[in-house]
Design a protein around this motif. Structure first.
Motif, PDB file in Angstrom:
ATOM      1  N   TYR A 179       1.431   1.814  -3.604  1.00  0.00           N
ATOM      2  CA  TYR A 179       0.220   2.330  -4.245  1.00  0.00           C
ATOM      3  C   TYR A 179       0.074   3.821  -3.976  1.00  0.00           C
ATOM      4  O   TYR A 179      -0.280   4.596  -4.867  1.00  0.00           O
ATOM      5  CB  TYR A 179      -1.030   1.616  -3.739  1.00  0.00           C
ATOM      6  CG  TYR A 179      -1.082   0.127  -3.951  1.00  0.00           C
ATOM      7  CD1 TYR A 179      -0.408  -0.491  -4.996  1.00  0.00           C
ATOM      8  CD2 TYR A 179      -1.822  -0.676  -3.105  1.00  0.00           C
ATOM      9  CE1 TYR A 179      -0.459  -1.859  -5.183  1.00  0.00           C
ATOM     10  CE2 TYR A 179      -1.890  -2.044  -3.283  1.00  0.00           C
ATOM     11  CZ  TYR A 179      -1.207  -2.638  -4.320  1.00  0.00           C
ATOM     12  OH  TYR A 179      -1.269  -3.983  -4.501  1.00  0.00           O
ATOM     13  N   CYS A 180       0.321   4.206  -2.741  1.00  0.00           N
ATOM     14  CA  CYS A 180       0.195   5.611  -2.354  1.00  0.00           C
ATOM     15  C   CYS A 180       1.224   6.469  -3.087  1.00  0.00           C
ATOM     16  O   CYS A 180       0.914   7.569  -3.552  1.00  0.00           O
ATOM     17  CB  CYS A 180       0.339   5.751  -0.845  1.00  0.00           C
ATOM     18  SG  CYS A 180       0.121   7.440  -0.271  1.00  0.00           S
TER      19      CYS A 180
ATOM     20  N   CYS B  43       0.828  -1.216   0.000  1.00  0.00           N
ATOM     21  CA  CYS B  43       0.000   0.000   0.000  1.00  0.00           C
ATOM     22  C   CYS B  43       0.858   1.261   0.000  1.00  0.00           C
ATOM     23  O   CYS B  43       0.428   2.298  -0.516  1.00  0.00           O
ATOM     24  CB  CYS B  43      -0.956  -0.008   1.192  1.00  0.00           C
ATOM     25  SG  CYS B  43      -2.289  -1.214   1.006  1.00  0.00           S
TER      26      CYS B  43
ATOM     27  N   LEU C 185      -8.684  -2.156   1.352  1.00  0.00           N
ATOM     28  CA  LEU C 185      -8.429  -3.490   0.809  1.00  0.00           C
ATOM     29  C   LEU C 185      -8.782  -4.610   1.786  1.00  0.00           C
ATOM     30  O   LEU C 185      -9.085  -5.724   1.368  1.00  0.00           O
ATOM     31  CB  LEU C 185      -6.967  -3.612   0.373  1.00  0.00           C
ATOM     32  CG  LEU C 185      -6.560  -2.780  -0.831  1.00  0.00           C
ATOM     33  CD1 LEU C 185      -5.064  -2.888  -1.079  1.00  0.00           C
ATOM     34  CD2 LEU C 185      -7.337  -3.193  -2.069  1.00  0.00           C
TER      35      LEU C 185
ATOM     36  N   GLU D 119      -5.610   3.046   2.052  1.00  0.00           N
ATOM     37  CA  GLU D 119      -5.661   1.977   1.046  1.00  0.00           C
ATOM     38  C   GLU D 119      -5.706   0.607   1.716  1.00  0.00           C
ATOM     39  O   GLU D 119      -6.470  -0.263   1.317  1.00  0.00           O
ATOM     40  CB  GLU D 119      -4.444   2.085   0.128  1.00  0.00           C
ATOM     41  CG  GLU D 119      -4.440   1.110  -1.018  1.00  0.00           C
ATOM     42  CD  GLU D 119      -5.465   1.453  -2.083  1.00  0.00           C
ATOM     43  OE1 GLU D 119      -5.830   0.543  -2.848  1.00  0.00           O
ATOM     44  OE2 GLU D 119      -5.898   2.620  -2.159  1.00  0.00           O
ATOM     45  N   TYR D 120      -4.904   0.425   2.737  1.00  0.00           N
ATOM     46  CA  TYR D 120      -4.870  -0.838   3.478  1.00  0.00           C
ATOM     47  C   TYR D 120      -6.240  -1.153   4.087  1.00  0.00           C
ATOM     48  O   TYR D 120      -6.741  -2.277   3.981  1.00  0.00           O
ATOM     49  CB  TYR D 120      -3.800  -0.764   4.563  1.00  0.00           C
ATOM     50  CG  TYR D 120      -3.781  -1.943   5.493  1.00  0.00           C
ATOM     51  CD1 TYR D 120      -3.168  -3.135   5.126  1.00  0.00           C
ATOM     52  CD2 TYR D 120      -4.372  -1.868   6.747  1.00  0.00           C
ATOM     53  CE1 TYR D 120      -3.161  -4.223   5.984  1.00  0.00           C
ATOM     54  CE2 TYR D 120      -4.362  -2.947   7.606  1.00  0.00           C
ATOM     55  CZ  TYR D 120      -3.756  -4.116   7.218  1.00  0.00           C
ATOM     56  OH  TYR D 120      -3.753  -5.197   8.070  1.00  0.00           O
TER      57      TYR D 120
ATOM     58  N   ASP E 114      -8.868   8.111   4.796  1.00  0.00           N
ATOM     59  CA  ASP E 114      -8.853   8.774   3.492  1.00  0.00           C
ATOM     60  C   ASP E 114      -9.146  10.260   3.641  1.00  0.00           C
ATOM     61  O   ASP E 114      -8.557  11.091   2.946  1.00  0.00           O
ATOM     62  CB  ASP E 114      -9.868   8.122   2.550  1.00  0.00           C
ATOM     63  CG  ASP E 114      -9.730   8.641   1.136  1.00  0.00           C
ATOM     64  OD1 ASP E 114      -8.624   8.522   0.553  1.00  0.00           O
ATOM     65  OD2 ASP E 114     -10.716   9.176   0.602  1.00  0.00           O
TER      66      ASP E 114
ATOM     67  N   GLU F 264      -0.037   7.007  -6.571  1.00  0.00           N
ATOM     68  CA  GLU F 264      -1.174   7.922  -6.597  1.00  0.00           C
ATOM     69  C   GLU F 264      -0.713   9.365  -6.425  1.00  0.00           C
ATOM     70  O   GLU F 264      -1.158  10.262  -7.156  1.00  0.00           O
ATOM     71  CB  GLU F 264      -2.180   7.569  -5.503  1.00  0.00           C
ATOM     72  CG  GLU F 264      -3.376   8.504  -5.486  1.00  0.00           C
ATOM     73  CD  GLU F 264      -4.358   8.202  -4.379  1.00  0.00           C
ATOM     74  OE1 GLU F 264      -5.516   8.621  -4.520  1.00  0.00           O
ATOM     75  OE2 GLU F 264      -3.980   7.569  -3.379  1.00  0.00           O
TER      76      GLU F 264
ATOM     77  N   ALA G 120     -11.454   3.103   6.642  1.00  0.00           N
ATOM     78  CA  ALA G 120     -10.841   3.559   5.394  1.00  0.00           C
ATOM     79  C   ALA G 120     -11.289   4.976   5.059  1.00  0.00           C
ATOM     80  O   ALA G 120     -10.472   5.816   4.667  1.00  0.00           O
ATOM     81  CB  ALA G 120     -11.181   2.611   4.250  1.00  0.00           C
TER      82      ALA G 120
ATOM     83  N   GLY H 233      -2.139   7.880   3.487  1.00  0.00           N
ATOM     84  CA  GLY H 233      -2.620   7.300   2.230  1.00  0.00           C
ATOM     85  C   GLY H 233      -2.474   5.796   2.198  1.00  0.00           C
ATOM     86  O   GLY H 233      -3.373   5.079   1.740  1.00  0.00           O
TER      87      GLY H 233
END
Length: 190
Positions: free
Chosen positions: A51-52, A48, A154, A150-151, A165, A55, A161, A146
């Motif tokens: 991923y962050c 994650c 998921l 995401e974690y 967020d 992004e 989340a 972030g």
């Protein structure tokens, strides 16, 4: 900031008890792989962070580069980095020229050489690698928020989340527009 530092901050914020040896200076990819195989939470949280990073680089704080080509077209495979968006193309004299993105590359309206200015996606990182961040004001906390958001998403913890967020997006706005404050004019009574 490294992936390891962000995972450490995430584990502190979430109060997860990962093995402290994972965050030592001597921890390398082998230690990471063993821990990732043993604890799926650790593996997912580490992913994650990546991923962050992507992004942030693609949506908020672009990573930019420029590259010279001795012709007026270039395939995306010829670029040194993974192109996210072509921003500007200049001819040999340094003047901006029109260009067209094709599915395979970029073609400029010039004869001869060109310089392409573009934003790119960061490469996949190892556990001890440094993150590529497009703004010096982005700190570890922003990336950690972030990654945690995401974690949580998921793993199906949707309420948590959305909370993480919101913190993440608020911190992005604060970083993007640090000195903006909303001023409401004083009301006049007549």
């Amino acid at each position: 900031m490294t992936v390891k530092e962000i995972v450490k901050l995430c584990s502190d914020l979430l109060q997860y008890d990962f093995d402290e040896r994972l965050f030592d200076e001597s921890a390398d990819e082998n230690v990471y792989r063993q821990a990732a195989d043993a604890d799926k939470r650790f593996k997912l949280l580490s992913q994650c962070v990546g991923y962050c990073e992507k992004e942030l680089a693609c949506d908020y704080f672009p990573l930019t580069a420029s590259q010279f080509f001795e012709k007026n077209s270039a395939d995306f495979t010829e670029f040194e980095r993974h192109v996210h968006e072509v921003r500007k193309v200049k001819d040999g004299d340094g003047d901006s020229v029109d260009f067209v993105n094709t599915p395979d590359g970029v073609v400029a309206n010039t004869h001869g050489c060109m310089t392409v200015e573009y934003s790119y996606r960061p490469e996949k990182k190892g556990y001890a690698d440094r993150l590529e961040i497009g703004n010096s004001k982005v700190d570890e906390r922003l990336v950690a928020y972030g990654a945690i958001a995401e974690y949580m998403f998921l793993t199906g913890m949707y309420d948590e989340a959305s909370m993480w967020d919101k913190r993440y997006k608020d911190l992005i706005q604060t970083t993007l527009y640090p000195n903006r404050s909303i001023r409401i004019p004083q009301r006049r009574w007549e």
